[in-house]
Design a protein around this motif. Structure first.
Motif, PDB file in Angstrom:
ATOM      1  N   VAL A   1       0.825  -1.212   0.000  1.00  0.00           N
ATOM      2  CA  VAL A   1       0.000   0.000   0.000  1.00  0.00           C
ATOM      3  C   VAL A   1       0.859   1.262   0.000  1.00  0.00           C
ATOM      4  O   VAL A   1       0.334   2.370   0.027  1.00  0.00           O
ATOM      5  CB  VAL A   1      -0.984   0.027   1.196  1.00  0.00           C
ATOM      6  CG1 VAL A   1      -1.844  -1.214   1.205  1.00  0.00           C
ATOM      7  CG2 VAL A   1      -0.258   0.200   2.516  1.00  0.00           C
ATOM      8  N   GLY A   2       2.188   1.097   0.021  1.00  0.00           N
ATOM      9  CA  GLY A   2       3.075   2.254   0.009  1.00  0.00           C
ATOM     10  C   GLY A   2       3.186   2.951   1.340  1.00  0.00           C
ATOM     11  O   GLY A   2       3.385   4.171   1.393  1.00  0.00           O
ATOM     12  N   ALA A   3       3.096   2.178   2.437  1.00  0.00           N
ATOM     13  CA  ALA A   3       3.187   2.755   3.777  1.00  0.00           C
ATOM     14  C   ALA A   3       4.538   2.416   4.398  1.00  0.00           C
ATOM     15  O   ALA A   3       5.100   1.353   4.143  1.00  0.00           O
ATOM     16  CB  ALA A   3       2.062   2.226   4.663  1.00  0.00           C
ATOM     17  N   ARG A   4       5.053   3.305   5.228  1.00  0.00           N
ATOM     18  CA  ARG A   4       6.316   3.066   5.914  1.00  0.00           C
ATOM     19  C   ARG A   4       6.108   2.569   7.335  1.00  0.00           C
ATOM     20  O   ARG A   4       6.948   1.864   7.879  1.00  0.00           O
ATOM     21  CB  ARG A   4       7.158   4.338   5.941  1.00  0.00           C
ATOM     22  CG  ARG A   4       7.669   4.783   4.577  1.00  0.00           C
ATOM     23  CD  ARG A   4       8.559   6.013   4.706  1.00  0.00           C
ATOM     24  NE  ARG A   4       7.810   7.139   5.283  1.00  0.00           N
ATOM     25  CZ  ARG A   4       8.355   8.292   5.657  1.00  0.00           C
ATOM     26  NH1 ARG A   4       9.671   8.466   5.522  1.00  0.00           N
ATOM     27  NH2 ARG A   4       7.617   9.262   6.141  1.00  0.00           N
ATOM     28  N   THR A   5       4.998   2.953   7.945  1.00  0.00           N
ATOM     29  CA  THR A   5       4.727   2.581   9.329  1.00  0.00           C
ATOM     30  C   THR A   5       3.292   2.061   9.437  1.00  0.00           C
ATOM     31  O   THR A   5       2.477   2.226   8.517  1.00  0.00           O
ATOM     32  CB  THR A   5       4.877   3.782  10.269  1.00  0.00           C
ATOM     33  OG1 THR A   5       3.843   4.755   9.950  1.00  0.00           O
ATOM     34  CG2 THR A   5       6.247   4.423  10.123  1.00  0.00           C
TER      35      THR A   5
ATOM     36  N   ARG B   1      -3.837   4.898   7.914  1.00  0.00           N
ATOM     37  CA  ARG B   1      -4.363   6.079   7.225  1.00  0.00           C
ATOM     38  C   ARG B   1      -4.646   5.786   5.753  1.00  0.00           C
ATOM     39  O   ARG B   1      -5.663   6.217   5.212  1.00  0.00           O
ATOM     40  CB  ARG B   1      -3.349   7.224   7.354  1.00  0.00           C
ATOM     41  CG  ARG B   1      -3.707   8.484   6.572  1.00  0.00           C
ATOM     42  CD  ARG B   1      -2.669   9.574   6.799  1.00  0.00           C
ATOM     43  NE  ARG B   1      -1.310   9.123   6.525  1.00  0.00           N
ATOM     44  CZ  ARG B   1      -0.795   9.056   5.298  1.00  0.00           C
ATOM     45  NH1 ARG B   1      -1.524   9.392   4.233  1.00  0.00           N
ATOM     46  NH2 ARG B   1       0.457   8.660   5.126  1.00  0.00           N
ATOM     47  N   ILE B   2      -3.752   5.035   5.102  1.00  0.00           N
ATOM     48  CA  ILE B   2      -3.865   4.806   3.660  1.00  0.00           C
ATOM     49  C   ILE B   2      -4.878   3.722   3.309  1.00  0.00           C
ATOM     50  O   ILE B   2      -5.656   3.865   2.355  1.00  0.00           O
ATOM     51  CB  ILE B   2      -2.483   4.433   3.082  1.00  0.00           C
ATOM     52  CG1 ILE B   2      -1.513   5.603   3.230  1.00  0.00           C
ATOM     53  CG2 ILE B   2      -2.589   4.016   1.625  1.00  0.00           C
ATOM     54  CD1 ILE B   2      -0.073   5.236   2.905  1.00  0.00           C
ATOM     55  N   PHE B   3      -4.882   2.626   4.073  1.00  0.00           N
ATOM     56  CA  PHE B   3      -5.670   1.450   3.706  1.00  0.00           C
ATOM     57  C   PHE B   3      -7.145   1.764   3.442  1.00  0.00           C
ATOM     58  O   PHE B   3      -7.707   1.318   2.420  1.00  0.00           O
ATOM     59  CB  PHE B   3      -5.533   0.368   4.782  1.00  0.00           C
ATOM     60  CG  PHE B   3      -6.217  -0.925   4.434  1.00  0.00           C
ATOM     61  CD1 PHE B   3      -5.616  -1.840   3.573  1.00  0.00           C
ATOM     62  CD2 PHE B   3      -7.464  -1.239   4.969  1.00  0.00           C
ATOM     63  CE1 PHE B   3      -6.242  -3.034   3.254  1.00  0.00           C
ATOM     64  CE2 PHE B   3      -8.094  -2.422   4.657  1.00  0.00           C
ATOM     65  CZ  PHE B   3      -7.483  -3.325   3.792  1.00  0.00           C
ATOM     66  N   PRO B   4      -7.830   2.535   4.304  1.00  0.00           N
ATOM     67  CA  PRO B   4      -9.265   2.782   4.054  1.00  0.00           C
ATOM     68  C   PRO B   4      -9.546   3.570   2.781  1.00  0.00           C
ATOM     69  O   PRO B   4     -10.684   3.582   2.294  1.00  0.00           O
ATOM     70  CB  PRO B   4      -9.709   3.580   5.298  1.00  0.00           C
ATOM     71  CG  PRO B   4      -8.681   3.280   6.338  1.00  0.00           C
ATOM     72  CD  PRO B   4      -7.396   3.117   5.581  1.00  0.00           C
ATOM     73  N   THR B   5      -8.530   4.222   2.232  1.00  0.00           N
ATOM     74  CA  THR B   5      -8.740   5.045   1.032  1.00  0.00           C
ATOM     75  C   THR B   5      -8.534   4.264  -0.261  1.00  0.00           C
ATOM     76  O   THR B   5      -8.807   4.787  -1.345  1.00  0.00           O
ATOM     77  CB  THR B   5      -7.781   6.246   1.028  1.00  0.00           C
ATOM     78  OG1 THR B   5      -6.435   5.784   0.814  1.00  0.00           O
ATOM     79  CG2 THR B   5      -7.843   7.002   2.349  1.00  0.00           C
ATOM     80  N   LEU B   6      -8.047   3.035  -0.167  1.00  0.00           N
ATOM     81  CA  LEU B   6      -7.697   2.276  -1.360  1.00  0.00           C
ATOM     82  C   LEU B   6      -8.921   1.666  -2.020  1.00  0.00           C
ATOM     83  O   LEU B   6      -9.848   1.213  -1.326  1.00  0.00           O
ATOM     84  CB  LEU B   6      -6.715   1.154  -1.003  1.00  0.00           C
ATOM     85  CG  LEU B   6      -5.352   1.581  -0.460  1.00  0.00           C
ATOM     86  CD1 LEU B   6      -4.538   0.357  -0.072  1.00  0.00           C
ATOM     87  CD2 LEU B   6      -4.607   2.419  -1.492  1.00  0.00           C
ATOM     88  N   PRO B   7      -8.963   1.608  -3.341  1.00  0.00           N
ATOM     89  CA  PRO B   7     -10.056   0.923  -4.026  1.00  0.00           C
ATOM     90  C   PRO B   7      -9.972  -0.583  -3.772  1.00  0.00           C
ATOM     91  O   PRO B   7      -8.889  -1.131  -3.529  1.00  0.00           O
ATOM     92  CB  PRO B   7      -9.804   1.255  -5.499  1.00  0.00           C
ATOM     93  CG  PRO B   7      -8.352   1.573  -5.586  1.00  0.00           C
ATOM     94  CD  PRO B   7      -7.983   2.196  -4.277  1.00  0.00           C
TER      95      PRO B   7
END
Length: 296
Positions: A152-156, A162-168
């Protein structure tokens, strides 16, 4: 209506694609079974911890590990979640307590530390020894977390949250952790073989198998297999959960002594990990299969 069709209907009503295998523990060669997509390669998530704790128990029985050996769990070890994974401060526990947390609350930090101690390279060898050719162990909880962050392109973990819920949905479905060809996976049939071997003391020394059975009986989560069976039926099991995946494997033992090895996996269209309707469907499917075997 055939038992397999009834189980397929249970899965359909819950909106899942399911696989299931149920077989008597004490008569695995008599030909009686209930199988629904039982040979489908499936992500098993934390169900792999059965193999992990079995290897730990085998090494203890062989005198290779001292179960009272102390392990310090500090901030760098914590992966988040239940048990020691959720502690705010450093914790010191024994190896056998790591095994307890691994099985009782599916503690990923405990499992990761236990895996380091028994040796990650040993689990594929154990699967081969137990004649589980389609059971693939590709790392442990830390490796799963690292691939999820990378995908998902996350470092932490905070970035991931924060990123996961925004992904299709299609981006999430493409993650390695949900692809049985690129992560730890097996089949329902092989998982019932594994638990059957443990319950018959054929997966290692009797003391090691007894340890695994006892720890599986202490799992705190009850909404899946255990929820499907009436009072008086003892259920010992291990869950596995990822976004869109609900799984459980274990044994149901009836008051008359009959024992049944069960593995059931469900993939949902949605990605929620808390779906009580899906959990209850797993228990209903398992009970339906066991009752069909008992009637014959």
């Amino acid at each position: 209506m055939a038992t397999e069709q009834r189980i397929t209907d249970i899965f359909t009503r819950a909106g899942v694609t399911g696989s299931l295998h149920v077989v008597p523990v004490d008569d695995p060669g008599d030909g009686r079974e209930v199988a629904v997509a039982a040979d489908r390669q499936t992500v098993i998530a934390s169900v792999f911890k059965i193999l992990l704790v079995l290897e730990f128990a085998r090494q203890v029985a062989a005198g290779q590990l001292d179960p009272t050996e102390r392990v310090l769990v500090d901030a760098a070890d914590r992966l988040g979640g239940w048990g020691v994974a959720g502690c705010a401060d450093d914790v010191e526990v024994s190896l056998r307590d790591l095994a307890y947390f691994t099985m009782s609350v599916s503690d990923n930090t405990a499992a990761d530390l236990l895996l380091r101690r028994v040796g990650a390279d040993v689990l594929p060898l154990l699967a081969a020894e137990l004649e589980l050719p389609r059971t693939r162990i590709l790392g442990g909880p830390r490796q799963v977390m690292e691939t999820m962050l990378a995908d998902v392109g996350a470092r932490t973990e905070a970035d991931f949250a924060r990123i996961f819920p925004t992904l299709p949905t299609e981006r999430i479905r493409a993650m390695r952790v949900l692809d049985p060809e690129r992560t730890t996976s097996s089949t329902a049939r092989e998982i019932t073989r594994l638990v059957g071997l443990i319950w018959r003391d054929e997966a290692g020394p009797a003391a090691a198998c007894a340890t695994v059975r006892e720890l599986m009986s202490r799992q705190l989560f009850w909404t899946r297999l255990a929820a499907g069976f009436p009072p008086g039926v003892r259920v010992a099991a291990k869950t596995g959960t990822l976004p869109g995946l609900h799984a459980e494997a274990g044994v149901a033992e009836y008051p008359d002594g009959a024992r049944y090895a069960i593995a059931v996996f469900a993939r949902t269209d949605g990605l929620a990990t808390r779906r009580i309707d899906v959990d209850l469907a797993l228990g209903e499917a398992a009970r339906t299969a066991v009752e069909a075997l008992r009637s014959t």
